[in-house]
Write a protein that holds these residues in place. Structure first.
Motif, PDB file in Angstrom:
ATOM      1  N   PRO A   1       2.195  -0.620   7.934  1.00 48.33           N
ATOM      2  CA  PRO A   1       0.731  -0.438   7.936  1.00 48.33           C
ATOM      3  C   PRO A   1       0.268   0.755   7.115  1.00 48.33           C
ATOM      4  N   LEU A   2       1.081   1.794   7.003  1.00 47.25           N
ATOM      5  CA  LEU A   2       0.655   2.993   6.286  1.00 47.25           C
ATOM      6  C   LEU A   2       0.460   2.728   4.801  1.00 47.25           C
ATOM      7  N   VAL A   3       1.277   1.879   4.209  1.00 48.54           N
ATOM      8  CA  VAL A   3       1.266   1.736   2.750  1.00 48.54           C
ATOM      9  C   VAL A   3       1.187   0.294   2.265  1.00 48.54           C
ATOM     10  N   GLN A   4       1.025  -0.669   3.166  1.00 48.64           N
ATOM     11  CA  GLN A   4       1.130  -2.058   2.738  1.00 48.64           C
ATOM     12  C   GLN A   4       0.045  -2.469   1.737  1.00 48.64           C
ATOM     13  N   ASP A   5      -1.063  -1.694   1.651  1.00 47.88           N
ATOM     14  CA  ASP A   5      -2.111  -2.006   0.680  1.00 47.88           C
ATOM     15  C   ASP A   5      -2.014  -1.140  -0.577  1.00 47.88           C
ATOM     16  N   ASN A   6      -0.988  -0.316  -0.670  1.00 52.24           N
ATOM     17  CA  ASN A   6      -0.858   0.590  -1.807  1.00 52.24           C
ATOM     18  C   ASN A   6      -0.527  -0.195  -3.072  1.00 52.24           C
ATOM     19  N   LEU A   7      -1.199   0.132  -4.175  1.00 51.74           N
ATOM     20  CA  LEU A   7      -1.000  -0.596  -5.426  1.00 51.74           C
ATOM     21  C   LEU A   7       0.371  -0.365  -6.039  1.00 51.74           C
ATOM     22  N   ALA A   8       1.093   0.651  -5.586  1.00 50.38           N
ATOM     23  CA  ALA A   8       2.432   0.896  -6.121  1.00 50.38           C
ATOM     24  C   ALA A   8       3.396  -0.234  -5.787  1.00 50.38           C
ATOM     25  N   ILE A   9       3.123  -0.976  -4.728  1.00 56.58           N
ATOM     26  CA  ILE A   9       4.013  -2.078  -4.350  1.00 56.58           C
ATOM     27  C   ILE A   9       4.093  -3.104  -5.474  1.00 56.58           C
ATOM     28  N   VAL A  10       2.927  -3.437  -6.045  1.00 56.76           N
ATOM     29  CA  VAL A  10       2.876  -4.451  -7.110  1.00 56.76           C
ATOM     30  C   VAL A  10       3.129  -3.823  -8.477  1.00 56.76           C
ATOM     31  N   ASP A  11       2.426  -2.722  -8.785  1.00 53.50           N
ATOM     32  CA  ASP A  11       2.479  -2.168 -10.139  1.00 53.50           C
ATOM     33  C   ASP A  11       3.754  -1.390 -10.420  1.00 53.50           C
ATOM     34  N   LEU A  12       4.269  -0.697  -9.424  1.00 52.02           N
ATOM     35  CA  LEU A  12       5.470   0.130  -9.633  1.00 52.02           C
ATOM     36  C   LEU A  12       6.713  -0.463  -8.980  1.00 52.02           C
ATOM     37  N   GLN A  13       6.568  -1.622  -8.319  1.00 55.60           N
ATOM     38  CA  GLN A  13       7.688  -2.306  -7.665  1.00 55.60           C
ATOM     39  C   GLN A  13       8.324  -1.436  -6.587  1.00 55.60           C
ATOM     40  N   VAL A  14       7.470  -0.795  -5.794  1.00 56.00           N
ATOM     41  CA  VAL A  14       7.951   0.050  -4.701  1.00 56.00           C
ATOM     42  C   VAL A  14       7.967  -0.791  -3.426  1.00 56.00           C
ATOM     43  N   VAL A  15       9.151  -1.147  -2.952  1.00 56.98           N
ATOM     44  CA  VAL A  15       9.287  -1.892  -1.699  1.00 56.98           C
ATOM     45  C   VAL A  15       9.980  -1.024  -0.652  1.00 56.98           C
ATOM     46  N   ALA A  16      11.154  -0.505  -0.987  1.00 54.50           N
ATOM     47  CA  ALA A  16      11.838   0.448  -0.098  1.00 54.50           C
ATOM     48  C   ALA A  16      11.648   1.855  -0.662  1.00 54.50           C
ATOM     49  N   TYR A  17      11.358   2.819   0.219  1.00 54.61           N
ATOM     50  CA  TYR A  17      11.012   4.171  -0.236  1.00 54.61           C
ATOM     51  C   TYR A  17      11.617   5.193   0.706  1.00 54.61           C
TER      52      TYR A  17
END
Length: 642
Positions: free
Chosen positions: A115-131
């Motif tokens: 919930p903290l980051v699921q809407d963050n654009l880095a998921i799609v644009d930077l391919q950030v899934v595990a952090y």
């Protein structure tokens, strides 16, 4: 899979730090006004990105510095463009802002579900899934950024990986603080050199331990560690390890001064005999917690005598004992000591603890690998026997265990002489890569051998017997299985031909290399027959192929040709092309070339390979094929070469 944040941050705190400016945009208060460093590559910080990516095995690693409206990356590896070039993003693409705001590590296994980051654009644009991000701190203790490891797929972060990231973040923070105080040029140069040397020692020790192959090699690396650590981390170093009898003894040591090195050699030979149970060293061995002490404290615990005198000759020193822990036991202690006149740096102890942890991990891995290798050797010795060498037929076999598994699995081969003198080749693959698959494989191999050796039957009949025996004996599991029998009449001996009778239960097709330079896969005439174990009443059929002498037949399991990034047809075509290039060599060279050329060492699947070459019978068996090896009861061959 648990996809929640494993190192929590205060989400209410993070949300409350957001405010809207007059233009309707979102800004985050509590962040630095400007980044601590510019958005350009900094060689000193790039080193940390390289270490994180190499040590944790992630595609992307960043040294991120956060401000109120953007984040910059003075150290970055693996970012997609244009971010790798621009080295900055807005906070809409920032996970690291949460590390800064909460001043805590942030570890996420699947950002798409958090919930903290699921809407963050880095998921799609930077391919950030595990952090996994660890705070980077300024000289005043404020958090200014994050040293982070990023994966493009969900990942469960190992505890030892997070410990390495924490250690590197501490060192990276030191480097940032150093860069921020460049006005004090002299002191900054000293600190930078010390930090670089610590990092170099940590990296070298980690690489050497990780690269060790086998116990002898690891023992050599451990014995060289004290000399590597001294003098960068301390004036002297001692490594104590638990022996097979459960007792601890000093395994390796080094001192920067030759004279005191001689004293240290005498001291380590005596100290375990006189060290009391309440000494700091014993406490580390008993509790697994690090201990700091000094030579005066230890000397006061010792009785008068040579051990105490030798300790005093080492000078007025402070000591730090770091535990070398295995997964469930204490394996030893890494001890460093320095003169009281040498400045004490907390970073040195952090590095020592990190190296001690790596020693424990390497020892544990070697113990596990040794146990697995022993299991593998026993299984392979009992189940994957040497093939016979009948008449003018040469048989070469190879078995390559999966690169990342326990080196036991369901792939197998067999070759034996039937009562009538024919040669039977078997190759199969039981589903799975564990001891259950290996056990099933052993049972199926025994069935094939028993049925074929007693009945002298052709392949299809043997497969039918296996189908029924597997059912009546309640052997679980599915398996592919192919049988090839090589037959020859006296007339065919004169003609220089051999018949291969083949029956296939769902296994990859054999590859035939003809002496005229052509090649073909022996694919089914119609629908492929079902796997062994899929159904009891299965019609099994034989297919007969006439082979000229000097033909070569390759039977293999799917690990040789299947890849996650390509289909089976492409893998088989690679095998065909490669085999044609190598067919002029010996059969041994052909097998080795195929395994090397197909890149099998890089993939996590075990592989069985059987190669059969039919040498001409009108001349003596070639020396390269070695001597005949057949049962005493096998019929004598009859051909012109006799």
């Amino acid at each position: 899979m648990d996809t929640t944040t494993t190192v929590p941050v205060d989400r209410d705190h993070v949300t409350s730090r957001r405010q809207f400016d007059r233009t309707g945009g979102t800004v985050v208060v509590g962040l630095p006004v400007t980044p601590a460093r510019p958005a350009v590559s900094d060689p000193a910080l790039e080193r940390f990105a390289r270490l994180v990516r190499r040590q944790l095995g992630v595609p992307t690693a960043l040294v991120t510095l956060v401000s109120a409206d953007e984040q910059v990356f003075p150290g970055a590896l693996g970012l997609p463009e244009p971010w790798q070039t621009t080295r900055r993003t807005p906070l809409t693409h920032s996970f690291c802002q949460h590390v800064v705001l909460a001043a805590k590590p942030l570890v996420i296994e699947d950002a798409r579900l958090d919930p903290l980051v699921q809407d963050n654009l880095a998921i799609v644009d930077l391919q950030v899934v595990a952090y996994a991000g660890w705070p980077l701190t300024a000289a005043d203790g404020s958090v200014v950024g994050s040293l982070c490891a990023i994966d493009s797929v969900p990942r469960q972060w190992a505890e030892e990986d997070l410990a390495v990231l924490a250690d590197l973040a501490g060192a990276c923070s030191s480097q940032l603080q150093l860069l921020a105080s460049q006005d004090a040029a002299g002191q900054a140069a000293v600190l930078a050199d010390a930090a670089n040397q610590r990092l170099a020692v940590l990296a070298q020790a980690s690489n050497d331990l990780a690269d060790a192959e086998g116990w002898d090699d690891l023992d050599r690396v451990i014995k060289q560690l004290p000399e590597l650590l001294v003098p960068t981390l301390a004036d002297g170093c001692v490594i104590s390890l638990r022996g097979e009898d459960g007792r601890f003894s000093d395994h390796a040591w080094w001192h920067r001064e030759e004279v005191r090195g001689t004293v240290l050699s005498q001291w380590v030979g005596l100290r375990h005999q006189v060290m009391p149970a309440h000494s700091p060293l014993r406490q580390v061995l008993d509790t697994g917690r690090p201990q700091s002490t000094d030579s005066r404290t230890v000397a006061a615990m010792l009785p008068a005598g040579p051990a105490r005198e030798l300790l005093e000759q080492l000078g007025d020193t402070r000591w730090f004992h770091a535990p070398i822990r295995g997964r469930n036991t204490m394996l030893g202690v890494l001890t460093v000591f320095s003169s009281q006149a040498r400045p004490s740096l907390a970073e040195e102890e952090v590095t020592v603890r990190g190296i001690a942890g790596r020693v424990g991990l390497a020892m544990d891995n070697q113990r596990l690998a040794h146990a697995q290798e022993q299991l593998t050797e026993r299984l392979q010795r009992s189940l994957l026997t040497d093939p016979p060498q009948p008449d003018h037929g040469e048989i070469v076999v190879r078995y390559q265990p999966a690169a990342e598994s326990a080196k036991v699995g369901g792939d197998w081969y067999d070759a034996f002489i039937q009562p009538g003198g024919t040669t039977m080749i078997a190759i199969g693959d039981v589903a799975g890569h564990d001891s259950v698959a290996a056990a099933t494989m052993g049972q199926l191999r025994g069935l094939v051998r028993g049925i074929a050796a007693f009945s002298d039957a052709r392949p299809a009949r043997v497969l039918q017997g296996v189908d029924h025996a597997k059912d009546i004996l309640m052997i679980d599991g599915l398996a592919t299985l192919a049988l090839a029998r090589f037959e020859q009449t006296p007339h065919e001996v004169e003609e220089g031909t051999t018949r291969m009778v083949f029956s296939n239960a769902g296994h990859p097709p054999p590859l035939i290399l003809h002496p005229d330079g052509t090649a073909e896969f022996l694919t089914p005439d119609g629908t492929a027959e079902m796997l062994v174990g899929a159904q009891v009443e299965v019609v099994r059929t034989d297919r007969t192929v006439v082979l000229e002498r000097e033909a070569t037949v390759l039977l293999y399991t799917d690990g040789l040709v299947e890849r996650r990034d390509s289909d089976l047809d492409a893998g088989q075509q690679r095998l065909l092309d490669l085999a044609l290039q190598l067919t002029a060599g010996t059969l041994e060279e052909l097998c080795e070339g195929i395994l090397d050329g197909m890149g099998t060492a890089e993939y996590d699947d075990d592989i069985a390979l059987v190669a059969v070459r039919l040498h001409p019978q009108d001349r003596p068996r070639p020396a390269e094929a070695g001597p005949n090896v057949v049962p005493d009861s096998a019929p004598e061959p009859a051909h012109p070469a006799q």
